[in-house]
Structure formats: structure tokens, C-alpha cells
Design a protein around this motif. Structure first.
Motif, mmCIF file in Angstrom:
data_model
loop_
_atom_site.group_PDB
_atom_site.id
_atom_site.type_symbol
_atom_site.label_atom_id
_atom_site.label_comp_id
_atom_site.label_asym_id
_atom_site.label_seq_id
_atom_site.Cartn_x
_atom_site.Cartn_y
_atom_site.Cartn_z
ATOM 1 N N SER A 10 130.802 -9.009 -20.790
ATOM 2 C CA SER A 10 131.106 -10.433 -20.686
ATOM 3 C C SER A 10 130.790 -11.146 -21.997
ATOM 4 C CB SER A 10 130.287 -11.068 -19.556
ATOM 5 O OG SER A 10 128.918 -11.146 -19.931
ATOM 6 N N TYR A 11 131.389 -12.309 -22.164
ATOM 7 C CA TYR A 11 131.143 -13.133 -23.353
ATOM 8 C C TYR A 11 129.643 -13.388 -23.511
ATOM 9 C CZ TYR A 11 130.445 -17.409 -25.995
ATOM 10 O OH TYR A 11 129.967 -18.326 -26.879
ATOM 11 N N LYS A 12 129.004 -13.788 -22.420
ATOM 12 C CA LYS A 12 127.582 -14.139 -22.466
ATOM 13 C C LYS A 12 126.745 -12.934 -22.904
ATOM 14 C CE LYS A 12 123.964 -16.280 -19.693
ATOM 15 N NZ LYS A 12 123.615 -16.857 -18.407
ATOM 16 N N GLU A 13 127.059 -11.770 -22.349
ATOM 17 C CA GLU A 13 126.313 -10.564 -22.697
ATOM 18 C C GLU A 13 126.564 -10.149 -24.153
ATOM 19 O OE1 GLU A 13 125.690 -5.989 -21.075
ATOM 20 O OE2 GLU A 13 127.021 -7.345 -19.983
ATOM 21 N N SER B 181 127.764 -12.001 -26.742
ATOM 22 C CA SER B 181 127.236 -12.962 -27.717
ATOM 23 C C SER B 181 125.715 -12.909 -27.761
ATOM 24 C CB SER B 181 127.734 -14.380 -27.408
ATOM 25 O OG SER B 181 127.259 -14.819 -26.145
ATOM 26 N N GLY B 182 125.083 -12.669 -26.617
ATOM 27 C CA GLY B 182 123.622 -12.529 -26.596
ATOM 28 C C GLY B 182 123.155 -11.307 -27.367
ATOM 29 N N GLN B 183 123.878 -10.177 -27.197
ATOM 30 C CA GLN B 183 123.545 -8.953 -27.942
ATOM 31 C C GLN B 183 123.692 -9.166 -29.441
ATOM 32 O OE1 GLN B 183 126.103 -5.860 -26.489
ATOM 33 N NE2 GLN B 183 125.013 -5.614 -24.562
ATOM 34 N N THR C 152 124.166 -22.979 -30.038
ATOM 35 C CA THR C 152 123.027 -22.098 -29.815
ATOM 36 C C THR C 152 123.076 -20.820 -30.645
ATOM 37 O OG1 THR C 152 124.142 -20.986 -27.983
ATOM 38 C CG2 THR C 152 122.761 -22.913 -27.429
ATOM 39 N N HIS D 217 125.355 -18.483 -30.395
ATOM 40 C CA HIS D 217 126.056 -17.413 -29.688
ATOM 41 C C HIS D 217 127.488 -17.276 -30.206
ATOM 42 C CE1 HIS D 217 122.640 -17.667 -26.968
ATOM 43 N NE2 HIS D 217 123.005 -16.469 -26.526
ATOM 44 N N ARG D 218 128.265 -18.346 -30.198
ATOM 45 C CA ARG D 218 129.633 -18.299 -30.742
ATOM 46 C C ARG D 218 129.598 -17.947 -32.221
ATOM 47 N NH1 ARG D 218 131.946 -24.002 -29.007
ATOM 48 N NH2 ARG D 218 129.738 -24.342 -28.777
#
Length: 173
Positions: free
Chosen positions: A24-27, A29-31, A110, A112-113
């Protein structure tokens, strides 16, 4: 005909294998953000301030037009996330197409992007690409400008409203 069916079956199997590895995007970008932090590629506020006055570093904002209008760092440039790889050329190349700014600090709310876009900018050949969250800039009581910081009227008058700070920063003074 058999070859076509075989190729179709192979394509479906291969694409199915990739689909099971979806991140996922969230996963993702977090990585990427964690990797940037681990590798020392998360800029500090001081680095951003120095970059704003540097000849070889550009501070690039990849947020939406609405986010940019609400608040951005004076001296940064917005390339957005629609086609930033093309837009960045307007700011880093001279008239002869020579790269004159080979270092970037990529900004978003934040980071992430910014981490996603930094990966692409690195592949484009920039020598150093760091990420930075504008939230940190604001939280440390640095000024931001908005689309509404300066108005120009048809009669030629200019009204400057100045920079804006987080509410907590006004309370400190």
C-alpha cells in the motif's frame, strides 16, 4: 492459437504473482521514509535554511496546489506530483540544458510523499536528494508564506501581509 493461449496464461500467472506482493501507499512511503532516515537522507531545518541560499541545492515542494497555497517555505519551488520529473527541469537546468543544481531537498507535509518522489529524483541523476516535512518547519516556528501573503491590485498598489507562523509561536512572544 496454442501459443497465444500459452502467452495469455503466462501473463496472468506472472501478473497474479506480482499482485500478491502489493504494498500500500502508506506502507511503501513509510518504508522509504525510514530508509531515508537510516541513511541520513532526512534534511534538518538548518539544512533547508542553507539550501534556500545555495547555488547547487533546490528546495522542491511536491504537495498539491491547495497545500502550497495554504503554506509553503519562501524560496522553495512547487513541482507537484503530477509530472515532477518534467517540471523539475525548469529549475535545475540552465539555458543550455546543463544541470546547475544537482542537490535537492524534497518537501511535503510529513515527508512520506517526498520519500516516494526522492526515489525517482535519485534515479534521474541528482547527486544528493534529502526529504523534509514542512510540518517540522512550522512546528519550529519558522515562517511560511501563503498564496494570500501578497496581493496585487489593478491600480498598482502592493499589499504585503508578511510571513505567517504557527499559533503557538505567537504565544511564545
Amino acid at each position: 492459437m496454442k501459443l497465444t493461449k500459452l502467452m495469455l496464461a503466462t501473463t496472468l500467472l506472472v501478473s497474479g504473482a506480482f499482485a500478491s506482493e502489493f504494498i500500500s501507499y502508506k506502507e511503501l512511503s513509510g518504508q522509504l521514509l525510514k530508509e531515508n532516515e537510516k541513511l541520513g537522507l532526512r534534511a534538518t531545518t538548518d539544512e533547508v535554511k542553507k539550501a534556500l541560499h545555495s547555488k547547487d541545492t533546490l528546495v522542491v515542494d511536491v504537495r498539491t496546489p491547495q497545500e502550497w497555497a495554504a503554506a509553503h517555505i519562501k524560496g522553495s519551488v512547487r513541482v507537484g506530483r503530477q509530472v515532477p520529473e518534467k517540471a523539475i527541469e525548469n529549475f535545475v537546468l540552465d539555458d543550455d540544458g546543463k544541470l546547475v543544481k544537482d542537490k535537492l531537498i524534497v518537501v511535503c507535509n510529513t515527508a512520506h510523499r517526498a520519500s516516494l518522489q526522492a526515489m525517482i529524483f535519485r534515479k534521474m541523476g541528482f547527486t544528493q536528494v534529502k526529504v523534509y516535512p514542512i510540518d517540522e518547519w512550522i512546528d519550529e516556528c519558522n515562517p511560511v508564506v501563503t498564496k494570500y501573503s501578497r496581493q496585487e491590485y489593478k491600480d498598482g498598489k502592493h499589499h504585503r501581509f508578511g510571513a505567517f507562523y504557527a499559533e503557538k509561536c505567537y504565544e511564545k512572544n
